[in-house]
Write a protein that holds these residues in place. Sequence first.
Motif, mmCIF file in Angstrom:
data_model
loop_
_atom_site.group_PDB
_atom_site.id
_atom_site.type_symbol
_atom_site.label_atom_id
_atom_site.label_comp_id
_atom_site.label_asym_id
_atom_site.label_seq_id
_atom_site.Cartn_x
_atom_site.Cartn_y
_atom_site.Cartn_z
ATOM 1 N N VAL A 5 -79.072 -47.952 60.208
ATOM 2 C CA VAL A 5 -78.385 -49.005 59.848
ATOM 3 C C VAL A 5 -77.199 -49.158 58.667
ATOM 4 C CG1 VAL A 5 -78.878 -51.437 57.940
ATOM 5 C CG2 VAL A 5 -80.387 -50.943 59.913
ATOM 6 N N TYR A 6 -76.574 -49.382 59.274
ATOM 7 C CA TYR A 6 -75.231 -49.202 58.216
ATOM 8 C C TYR A 6 -75.053 -50.021 57.353
ATOM 9 C CZ TYR A 6 -73.763 -44.721 60.639
ATOM 10 O OH TYR A 6 -73.777 -44.106 61.181
ATOM 11 N N LEU A 7 -75.104 -50.847 55.510
ATOM 12 C CA LEU A 7 -73.761 -51.767 55.693
ATOM 13 C C LEU A 7 -73.021 -51.607 54.777
ATOM 14 C CD1 LEU A 7 -77.109 -52.919 53.866
ATOM 15 C CD2 LEU A 7 -76.326 -53.319 55.667
ATOM 16 N N LYS A 8 -71.231 -52.362 54.950
ATOM 17 C CA LYS A 8 -70.310 -52.092 53.925
ATOM 18 C C LYS A 8 -70.517 -53.435 52.644
ATOM 19 C CE LYS A 8 -65.262 -51.709 54.336
ATOM 20 N NZ LYS A 8 -64.135 -51.825 55.437
ATOM 21 N N MET A 9 -70.425 -52.911 51.946
ATOM 22 C CA MET A 9 -70.327 -54.496 50.640
ATOM 23 C C MET A 9 -69.070 -54.344 50.465
ATOM 24 S SD MET A 9 -73.572 -53.572 49.427
ATOM 25 C CE MET A 9 -74.303 -54.626 48.043
ATOM 26 N N PRO A 10 -69.418 -55.661 50.132
ATOM 27 C CA PRO A 10 -67.952 -56.255 49.366
ATOM 28 C C PRO A 10 -66.708 -55.430 48.566
ATOM 29 C CG PRO A 10 -69.762 -57.268 49.479
ATOM 30 C CD PRO A 10 -70.111 -56.291 49.717
ATOM 31 N N ASP A 11 -67.648 -54.679 47.627
ATOM 32 C CA ASP A 11 -66.659 -53.655 46.804
ATOM 33 C C ASP A 11 -66.728 -52.625 48.060
ATOM 34 O OD1 ASP A 11 -68.709 -52.036 46.993
ATOM 35 O OD2 ASP A 11 -69.081 -52.038 44.651
ATOM 36 N N GLY A 12 -66.509 -52.499 49.244
ATOM 37 C CA GLY A 12 -65.929 -51.370 50.182
ATOM 38 C C GLY A 12 -66.832 -50.345 50.122
ATOM 39 N N LEU A 21 -73.348 -47.588 53.071
ATOM 40 C CA LEU A 21 -74.376 -47.137 52.734
ATOM 41 C C LEU A 21 -74.524 -46.959 54.638
ATOM 42 C CD1 LEU A 21 -73.984 -50.119 50.828
ATOM 43 C CD2 LEU A 21 -75.975 -47.911 49.501
ATOM 44 N N GLN A 22 -75.686 -45.996 54.547
ATOM 45 C CA GLN A 22 -76.503 -45.744 55.594
ATOM 46 C C GLN A 22 -78.072 -45.432 55.771
ATOM 47 O OE1 GLN A 22 -76.489 -41.678 57.874
ATOM 48 N NE2 GLN A 22 -78.179 -43.135 58.815
ATOM 49 N N PHE A 23 -79.049 -45.941 56.594
ATOM 50 C CA PHE A 23 -80.451 -45.579 56.497
ATOM 51 C C PHE A 23 -80.077 -44.966 57.686
ATOM 52 C CE2 PHE A 23 -78.766 -49.221 53.213
ATOM 53 C CZ PHE A 23 -79.278 -48.158 52.161
ATOM 54 N N ALA A 24 -82.106 -44.180 57.482
ATOM 55 C CA ALA A 24 -82.573 -43.903 58.892
ATOM 56 C C ALA A 24 -84.277 -44.095 58.860
ATOM 57 C CB ALA A 24 -81.825 -42.815 58.949
ATOM 58 N N ARG A 25 -84.636 -44.215 59.782
ATOM 59 C CA ARG A 25 -86.173 -44.448 59.987
ATOM 60 C C ARG A 25 -86.763 -43.633 58.932
ATOM 61 N NH1 ARG A 25 -88.807 -45.716 65.346
ATOM 62 N NH2 ARG A 25 -87.930 -43.668 65.961
ATOM 63 N N GLY A 26 -87.672 -43.690 58.715
ATOM 64 C CA GLY A 26 -87.977 -42.604 57.711
ATOM 65 C C GLY A 26 -87.936 -41.907 56.569
ATOM 66 N N CYS A 27 -86.941 -41.461 56.110
ATOM 67 C CA CYS A 27 -86.127 -40.370 55.532
ATOM 68 C C CYS A 27 -85.869 -42.066 54.066
ATOM 69 C CB CYS A 27 -84.764 -40.497 55.453
ATOM 70 S SG CYS A 27 -84.019 -39.306 55.082
ATOM 71 N N VAL A 60 -77.274 -42.743 52.823
ATOM 72 C CA VAL A 60 -75.971 -41.887 52.506
ATOM 73 C C VAL A 60 -75.034 -42.937 51.685
ATOM 74 C CG1 VAL A 60 -73.644 -41.139 53.474
ATOM 75 C CG2 VAL A 60 -75.847 -40.679 53.839
ATOM 76 N N ILE A 61 -74.361 -42.641 50.361
ATOM 77 C CA ILE A 61 -73.927 -43.248 49.493
ATOM 78 C C ILE A 61 -71.756 -43.167 50.027
ATOM 79 C CG2 ILE A 61 -73.601 -44.437 47.811
ATOM 80 C CD1 ILE A 61 -76.864 -45.119 47.337
ATOM 81 N N ASP A 62 -71.202 -44.329 50.551
ATOM 82 C CA ASP A 62 -69.843 -43.286 50.358
ATOM 83 C C ASP A 62 -70.367 -41.942 50.631
ATOM 84 O OD1 ASP A 62 -68.940 -45.610 50.328
ATOM 85 O OD2 ASP A 62 -68.967 -45.541 47.359
ATOM 86 N N ASN A 63 -70.530 -41.468 51.462
ATOM 87 C CA ASN A 63 -70.725 -39.958 52.161
ATOM 88 C C ASN A 63 -71.763 -39.268 51.400
ATOM 89 O OD1 ASN A 63 -70.533 -38.374 54.831
ATOM 90 N ND2 ASN A 63 -68.450 -37.579 53.659
#
Length: 515
Positions: free
Chosen positions: A411-418, A421-427, A431-434
């Motif tokens: 799943v990727y999320l892009k917050m209103p402030d830009g 974030l990226q999330f992966a099953r089991g981890c 990742v926050i801003d690379n």
Amino acid sequence: MEHNTEHKIFILPGEPNDANREYLPEAIKGSNMVVNENGNNSQVYPPGLKEYKGCLADGVEDVWYEYVPASYQPHKKTPLVVSMHGGLMTGWGQAIYTSWTLVADREGFIVVFPNAHKNRMWMIECDPEKVELMIKGMQGVPPLNPPEGSVEEYHDVKAAAALIALMQKKYNIDEGRIFMQGMSMGNAMTSQFARYMGHLLAGAAGSGCPTSLNLLFDKEGNPINRGGAMDIWQSRLEWDKVPPHYGADDHDTVLGNCRYWNLVNGCRGLPKIKIEGENNYAFWSGEKADMVLRDVRNRDHGQTFDDAQWVWDYLFSGTRKEKDGTIVHERPLLEREGDRFAIAAAWGKSKAWVSGRVVDMGVEAVKWQKLKYHGLNGDSIVRGEYLCVPLSFVAEIFQAEYEEQMEGTVVYLKMPDGKTLQFARGCIGCVIDNRVESMLCEALYRNGRLYVSLEWFCTRVCGLRSSSYDQVLYVTDHDAQLSRYMAWLLEDILKDADRQDDGTKEKQEGIYGAE
């Protein structure tokens, strides 16, 4: 530096008696001694507190204490508060263990503190068999005689009503603004007086002792009430326990007391919920009158020193009863508003509380334990328990752009402030801003959704504050320490919403209600 003390609260310095282990040392009376025990603090004996004796009812002598602020003006209608002491205490003890006299100085109302007539114990309705259970094992408690006849015939009830009448003759009391408050057994006495003699009161408040449900409801579950509707305030302390002779647990008794007054007052719908520090508030509005629950975190039986202030500022200051018994609300000193931003979720519930609304997450929140098991020969240690919610819900609440990949395991999320974030099953890393960052626990894949810890996301990503009790997590933008009764209330609200959705529970108008 000069201080103008007119209409201002001024606390006198006292001599602490930290060696005291008595319940209410008689040496306090008239002295500058102060005692403190786990938050139950006393103030210096108020110089303006005066003792009176006289026959109020039944031709016997009673004792009471009056506090009239220096600002009292005989030509001006003045509110009256009657404050009832706890069991084994006194009227003057209630005066020094509360802030009623201080708030009276600030607001200009009169306070009277009566003594229970016999053995410092109020005459309250109770089954004779349960009286024995109540006093069993309590050292120093004198024998009690079960009250006989109707509640209106009890001496303490008649004396309290006569004391109110006496204050109306002696002072220019506003008959539409007479209130009662009590602590512990005084709370039980206040509840009793409100339920049977409530026509005399515009509002009632209590701390530390809810009423047995057997005295509130008949066998068909209908409220037993001859006093009518009035504004009600109930303060509960997190570590306070319901007396065992009630035959009900803390959850059912405390929330059942709320339900009783909500039914009497015509309160429907959800409460407004506000948590400030250790103070947890639920504000209900009713067709006839309002109801407030205050739950205080990390406190034992009794009353907080500032309880009187919150009762007055949030409720009594804006309450009036008209001659026809109608409760009229003016603007109180403090508005009864809920937290503008708040999220609450509970393990196993598919609904969440979001800023005063119940919303559907689509799937249940999950309880997850972070375990240590390496080097323990097959055993394990729980290092953390976390409430996890789907990222789709998080995205909706925080207005983030949401994107799934690889069948929802990424799943990727892009917050209103830009922020991205990226999330992966089991981890446990995301990742926050690379940049890689660890979370409190790994991302879970359940019910076709990817979950993360709600606590971690709100505090780390959004800079919010969280607090939890048992199975409930509460998140807001300020210091808010969730206490147990509020957690139970929130959990039951979410549980009721789940039941209504699956058809196993009809909508009700009681403690939780329906919008």
